[in-house]
Write a protein that holds these residues in place. Structure first.
Motif, PDB file in Angstrom:
ATOM      1  N   LEU A 159       0.927  -1.158   0.000  1.00 31.17           N
ATOM      2  CA  LEU A 159      -0.111   0.198  -0.029  1.00 31.17           C
ATOM      3  C   LEU A 159       0.775   1.362   0.041  1.00 31.17           C
ATOM      4  N   THR A 160       1.033   1.833  -0.967  1.00 27.50           N
ATOM      5  CA  THR A 160       2.187   2.816  -1.472  1.00 27.50           C
ATOM      6  C   THR A 160       1.985   4.142  -0.976  1.00 27.50           C
ATOM      7  N   GLY A 161       1.229   4.242  -0.057  1.00 28.08           N
ATOM      8  CA  GLY A 161       1.009   5.637   0.793  1.00 28.08           C
ATOM      9  C   GLY A 161       2.233   6.019   1.750  1.00 28.08           C
ATOM     10  N   GLY A 162       2.841   7.355   1.779  1.00 25.13           N
ATOM     11  CA  GLY A 162       3.875   7.698   2.568  1.00 25.13           C
ATOM     12  C   GLY A 162       5.135   7.129   2.244  1.00 25.13           C
ATOM     13  N   GLU A 163       6.210   7.118   3.049  1.00 27.14           N
ATOM     14  CA  GLU A 163       7.363   7.000   2.513  1.00 27.14           C
ATOM     15  C   GLU A 163       7.813   5.408   2.321  1.00 27.14           C
ATOM     16  N   PRO A 164       8.486   4.968   1.432  1.00 26.53           N
ATOM     17  CA  PRO A 164       8.590   3.580   0.722  1.00 26.53           C
ATOM     18  C   PRO A 164       8.853   2.655   1.967  1.00 26.53           C
ATOM     19  N   ASP A 165       9.756   3.059   2.944  1.00 26.26           N
ATOM     20  CA  ASP A 165      10.241   2.075   4.095  1.00 26.26           C
ATOM     21  C   ASP A 165       9.162   2.000   5.028  1.00 26.26           C
ATOM     22  N   SER A 166       8.015   2.738   4.823  1.00 28.73           N
ATOM     23  CA  SER A 166       7.037   2.551   5.861  1.00 28.73           C
ATOM     24  C   SER A 166       5.621   1.758   5.070  1.00 28.73           C
TER      25      SER A 166
END
Length: 279
Positions: free
Chosen positions: A115-122
C-alpha cells in the motif's frame, strides 16, 4: 526490527542468485516511485525463484522485468471490475496515489502488494485474492511479512491451508524432470525412504503427505546436488526427480543404485510429459 539478515538466517539465499542485479534507478524511474530498501535487499540476495514452492518475489531484473510489467498492467486489468463492483475494491491501484503495487505472487494466484502511501520504507503489505476479491492487510514490510509467514508467526486466510515445511528458497534454474516407476519390494516404506535419502545425502525436508492408509508423499532436496525429489505411493510407487540437464547420467547412476538397495526394481522411466527416458 526485522532485517534482511534475519531472513537470511532462516532461509539461506542461493550462492549465485538469478536476476538479482540491475539498475534500480531505471526501475524507479519507470514506476515513478522509490522502492523500499528491504525489497531491494531481498531481490539482490535471493533473485528470481520461490520461497517454499509458493511465493515468488517479482524481480525487475533477469529475463523479464516482472515488477514493472505487473505494475503497468494492474489498473487496466481491474478498472472494469471496480466500475461494476466498487464495494469490493477498498484500495486504489497503482499508479493511483497510494495505490496497491504488487511485489510478489503465489502459485495459487494470490498477490502480495504494497500500500504505497507515505515513505517507501513505511509501506505495508496487503495480501489479495483477485479471484474472490478478498483483501487482508498486514502492518509489515515485504521482508517482515516473508519472515513472519515462514516462521509461522503470521497467518492469512487468503493463502490455502498447508502444513509449513522447513523454509527454503529455490532459485529459478532449468531442470529436467523424470518419473521412475518402481516395483514394491519387501522393505517397508520408511526404510526405503531412508535408503534413498542416504544415497543423496545431505538432504533437506520439503514437506509431505500421509493419509494414514498407505498413501504417502515425501518431498526433499539433495542440497549439494541441487536436485528436488518426491518419493511416493500416493500416485503409484515412484520417485520423481528434477535435476539440471547436465546431471542426467549422474542422476541415473545414483538413483538406479539406490533403487536396488531399496529392494525394488525400475519398471519404467518417463519425463513429466510422459515420454520414455533412461531406457
Amino acid at each position: 526490527m526485522t532485517t534482511i539478515d534475519d531472513l537470511i538466517r532462516l532461509v539461506p539465499p542461493p550462492a549465485e542468485p538469478v536476476g538479482a542485479i540491475g539498475d534500480w534507478q531505471r526501475v524507479e524511474a519507470d514506476l515513478g516511485l522509490r522502492l523500499p530498501a528491504d525489497f531491494k535487499a531481498l531481490i539482490e540476495r535471493y533473485g528470481l525463484g520461490q520461497f517454499v514452492d509458493f511465493i515468488t518475489p517479482l524481480t525487475p531484473f533477469g529475463p523479464r522485468d516482472l515488477l514493472v510489467q505487473s505494475a503497468h498492467r494492474l489498473l487496466d486489468s481491474e478498472r472494469s471490475f471496480r466500475r461494476t463492483h466498487p464495494d469490493k475494491c477498498p484500495y486504489p491501484f497503482y499508479p493511483e496515489p497510494g495505490g496497491l503495487l504488487e511485489w510478489a505472487a503465489t502459485d495459487n494466484g494470490d498477490r502480495l502488494c504494497w500500500l504505497t502511501g507515505g515513505e517507501p520504507d513505511s509501506w505495508t503489505t496487503v495480501v489479495w485474492n483477485p479471484r474472490g476479491w478478498y483483501y487482508e492487510a498486514h502492518d509489515l514490510s515485504a521482508v517482515e511479512f516473508l519472515l513472519a509467514w515462514l516462521n509461522g508467526q503470521v497467518t492469512t486466510s487468503v493463502f490455502p491451508d498447508a502444513e509449513a515445511p522447513t523454509p527454503w528458497f529455490e532459485p529459478l534454474i532449468e531442470r529436467d524432470q523424470v518419473y521412475i516407476k518402481l516395483s514394491e519390494g519387501k522393505r517397508p516404506y520408511p526404510e526405503r525412504l531412508r535408503i534413498l535419502r542416504d544415497a543423496l545425502a545431505p538432504t533437506a525436508d520439503r514437506g509431505g503427505y500421509d493419509d494414514g492408509e498407505g498413501d504417502r508423499q515425501d518431498h526433499f532436496s539433495a542440497t549439494e546436488l541441487g536436485w528436488n525429489l518426491t518419493y511416493e505411493t500416493a500416485y503409484g510407487h515412484q520417485i520423481r526427480v528434477a535435476f539440471p540437464p547436465h546431471d542426467a547420467d549422474r542422476a541415473r547412476t545414483i538413483l538406479f543404485a539406490a533403487v536396488r538397495r531399496m529392494g525394488c526394481k525400475v519398471l519404467t522411466t518417463t519425463t513429466h510429459l510422459g515420454q520414455p527416458t533412461w531406457t
